[in-house]
Structures are given as structure tokens and as C-alpha cells.
Design an enzyme around this catalytic site. Structure first.
Site, PDB file in Angstrom:
ATOM      1  N   LYS A 155     -23.641  -7.385  34.924  1.00 47.10           N
ATOM      2  CA  LYS A 155     -24.578  -8.245  35.473  1.00 47.10           C
ATOM      3  C   LYS A 155     -23.826  -8.991  36.734  1.00 47.10           C
ATOM      4  O   LYS A 155     -24.546  -9.099  37.892  1.00 47.10           O
ATOM      5  CB  LYS A 155     -25.021  -9.412  34.795  1.00 47.10           C
ATOM      6  CG  LYS A 155     -26.064  -9.038  33.453  1.00 47.10           C
ATOM      7  CD  LYS A 155     -26.606 -10.107  32.946  1.00 47.10           C
ATOM      8  CE  LYS A 155     -27.583  -9.660  31.661  1.00 47.10           C
ATOM      9  NZ  LYS A 155     -28.288 -10.722  31.005  1.00 47.10           N
TER      10      LYS A 155
ATOM     11  N   LYS B 276     -32.812   1.982  30.307  1.00 48.41           N
ATOM     12  CA  LYS B 276     -33.366   1.268  29.407  1.00 48.41           C
ATOM     13  C   LYS B 276     -34.715   0.726  30.222  1.00 48.41           C
ATOM     14  O   LYS B 276     -34.577   0.432  31.433  1.00 48.41           O
ATOM     15  CB  LYS B 276     -32.600  -0.152  28.977  1.00 48.41           C
ATOM     16  CG  LYS B 276     -33.497  -1.130  27.963  1.00 48.41           C
ATOM     17  CD  LYS B 276     -32.450  -2.068  27.854  1.00 48.41           C
ATOM     18  CE  LYS B 276     -33.312  -3.178  26.790  1.00 48.41           C
ATOM     19  NZ  LYS B 276     -32.411  -4.303  26.463  1.00 48.41           N
TER      20      LYS B 276
ATOM     21  N   LYS C 234     -37.910  -5.244  32.554  1.00 48.51           N
ATOM     22  CA  LYS C 234     -38.553  -5.952  33.609  1.00 48.51           C
ATOM     23  C   LYS C 234     -38.099  -6.171  34.875  1.00 48.51           C
ATOM     24  O   LYS C 234     -38.687  -6.627  35.932  1.00 48.51           O
ATOM     25  CB  LYS C 234     -38.879  -7.279  32.853  1.00 48.51           C
ATOM     26  CG  LYS C 234     -37.797  -8.071  32.341  1.00 48.51           C
ATOM     27  CD  LYS C 234     -38.138  -9.102  31.274  1.00 48.51           C
ATOM     28  CE  LYS C 234     -36.909  -9.764  30.882  1.00 48.51           C
ATOM     29  NZ  LYS C 234     -37.130 -10.673  29.736  1.00 48.51           N
TER      30      LYS C 234
END
Length: 345
Positions: free
Chosen positions: A121, A204, A207
Site C-alpha cells: 500500500k 484480486k 473496489k
């Protein structure tokens, strides 16, 4: 530590989802559908909208409130009954944050530096990332252990964080000579635990993917769901007769797993039905199945979101129930650590 038998903790399931964007098919199959099923297993279920985790990166306040309420609607529409489970948003129960600080003082820097999700991240901008993003696995441990949870349904990407939770529990118990926090067990099972992108079967479903075609949103209508599955990326070969034949075919495996999870069958049973057939047959069948399963959820979410005051009421009741469990655990933790509590309650 004494030689007494290890304490046996009553079974309790805890899990949470961040309200940091819309819900996807991955959230439903990997979490929400399982959460609803777990209510019938005779184990207390505690489900949390982890809004404190969401703010590890900046959130627009209005959008965060909307996302939290929409997530609550998604839980309920997917079959989580607030009367049978405890459903609440994390920030309404202060025990999470206080216990996280205590665990900040138990966990070791080296443990957190090994967390691959922070590296993913933060990337090359780790020095600019918030302290919360770095330390949030300790808050995740507090989320779980504030309820003495024994079982946690998690995706594959959260297994490392659950290992950290176990390490913190073991170290706390050892450091203070107690058998107080349970060493939690992960619950990872089923054909579609990890739902992949409809555009790239090696990634994966997310969103945050820039392409809306890569995912099925729980707010999508029937036409959007059908269109996305019909346009999902596949290869030119027919479906194999056996699961071994899916090796090296990431997109085919993903679609078979999604069908299996929606139909509550195994991938082998899907291939027994569709093996040898092309995607021109399989994808419309998958689309029809997904529409039948998901459009009632999206319709119920839309209905629930028309009365946000009721959603807030449900979350408030859930928070009171959660507080009643977490506060005694926190009180005992303070006592073990040596923190004086002498003011009136």
C-alpha cells in the site's frame, strides 16, 4: 506461566470490513455470505464496520459516513441479522483504540516491518504514509481480542495479520504470566474465498481497480451484472472435465469458482455440468445465476439506504452490545498491565 491446563475460551467469531468504498462480489462471496451462514453454527458472531481502519488513509467525512451506512446495509441485505449477530461500527466502542495502544507496546517493530500489505500500500512512499497505516495490524489485533474471539474468517491476504494477532496474544500472555488472550484460529474455506478480477484472473477483484468492468458491485443492477460476466476475459479453450484442467487458466478458474460459490456446489460439480462446453454457453449461465442471487441483495440495500436513521439506530444498538463484551476485557487488561483505575464510572 503455571503448569495448569490451558484456559478454554468459549467460541466466538469476529470479523470486520472497511467502509472505504463500494461492496463487490468478492466481499459477498469471501465474507458476507459466510457471515450469514455462521449465524446457524451455534457460535456467537460479532461483525464490525472498521471505520477507524478506513482513516489510515484520508477519507472525505461525508463519503465515509455514507460508505459506513451502505456497508451496514450490505451486511443486513446479505443475511446478517442484527438480532442474531452483533453488528456495529468500530469507532463507537472505545475499547478498540485503547487496547490497540497497549498492543502497540507489546508488538515489535520488526514484526510490523515484515507486513507485506503495508509495503504494497505504501510502495515507494513509505516515509509519507501515516503511522496508522503502519501500525494498523495492532488495531486489527485489538479488534479481535477485545471480544476474546477464537475464530476469524479472513481472506488469504489477511493471514499474515492474523499471525501477528496470534504473536501479540502469545507475547502478552507470556510477558504478564497469564492465560488471558486466546490464540485465535483463522477460518479460510470454500471455492471463492479469493475472488479475482473479471479482466485479469491473476489479480484480486478490488473496489479500487480503475476499471468498473473488473468487478461486480453489490449495487449493480441485473443488466450491469449480466453484461460484465458476458464480457469477462476468458481464453479460447472449452472448459475442462476436471479441476486439474484449470491449471494455468486463471480466468477460467475464477469464473468456475464464482459459479460454484454462488450455487453452493464444488468446482468439480460445475465442471461435471459444463466440462467440454465453451464460454459462449457457460458465461450466460453464470450471468443468469449471478443475477438471481445478487439482485435481491442490491434491491434490499437500496431500500435500507432510504432510512439511514434506522441504520444508525441498528449500529448504535450493536455498539452497546459490543461495548458490554469489550469493556470488561479491557478492564481486566488494564489490571494485568498495572494501570490504576480509581475514578468513578
Amino acid at each position: 506461566m503455571s503448569d495448569a491446563p490451558a484456559k478454554v475460551f468459549p467460541k466466538r467469531i469476529f470479523s470486520g470490513i472497511q467502509p472505504s468504498g463500494g461492496l463487490t462480489l468478492g466481499n459477498y462471496l469471501g465474507a458476507l455470505k459466510r457471515f450469514a451462514v455462521a449465524q446457524d453454527e451455534g457460535i456467537e458472531t460479532v461483525y464490525c464496520l472498521v471505520d477507524l481502519h478506513a482513516i489510515t488513509v484520508w477519507q472525505d467525512p461525508g463519503k465515509l459516513r455514507h460508505a459506513t451506512r451502505e456497508l451496514a446495509a450490505g451486511f443486513i441485505a446479505s443475511g446478517v441479522d442484527p438480532a442474531r449477530s452483533i453488528l456495529f461500527n468500530q469507532s463507537q466502542v472505545p475499547a478498540h483504540a485503547e487496547l490497540a495502544w497497549i498492543f502497540n507496546c507489546v508488538a515489535r517493530m520488526g514484526w510490523l516491518r515484515r507486513m507485506t500489505q503495508f509495503k504494497d500500500k505504501a510502495g515507494k512512499h513509505a516515509e509519507e504514509a501515516s503511522v496508522g497505516l503502519f501500525a494498523y495490524p495492532n488495531l486489527m489485533a485489538a479488534d479481535i481480542m477485545a471480544y476474546h474471539a477464537t475464530h476469524v474468517p479472513v481472506g488469504e491476504d489477511q493471514k499474515q495479520h492474523l499471525e501477528l494477532t496470534r504473536d501479540i496474544a502469545i507475547k502478552f500472555n507470556h510477558d504478564y504470566g497469564v492465560d488471558f488472550f486466546p490464540v485465535v484460529e483463522p477460518v479460510i474455506e470454500g471455492a471463492a474465498t479469493r475472488v479475482m478480477s473479471l479482466r485479469d484472473g491473476t489479480k484480486k477483484m478490488s473496489k479500487s481497480d480503475p476499471s468498473d468492468q473488473s468487478r461486480i458491485n453489490l449495487t449493480d443492477d441485473a443488466d450491469a451484472i449480466a453484461q460484465k460476466f458476458r464480457k469477462a476475459r476468458t481464453d479460447s479453450e472449452p472448459l475442462p472435465e476436471t479441476v486439474d484442467g484449470l491449471d494455468g487458466r486463471a480466468e477460467a478458474r475464477n469464473l468456475v469458482n464464482i459459479y460454484a460459490a454462488l450455487a453452493d456446489v464444488t468446482p468439480a460439480q460445475v465442471l461435471a455440468q459444463f466440462g467440454g462446453q465453451g464460454f459462449g454457453t457457460f458465461k450466460p449461465a453464470l450471468a443468469d445465476l449471478a443475477v438471481a442471487k445478487l439482485t435481491p441483495i442490491s434491491a434490499e440495500m437500496k431500500r435500507l439506504m432510504q432510512d439511514v436513521a434506522e441504520i444508525d439506530r441498528v449500529l448504535g444498538v450493536g455498539a452497546e452490545r459490543a461495548h458490554a463484551i469489550a469493556e470488561p476485557v479491557l478492564d481486566q487488561t488494564r489490571e494485568i498491565v498495572g494501570l490504576i483505575r480509581s475514578r468513578g464510572r
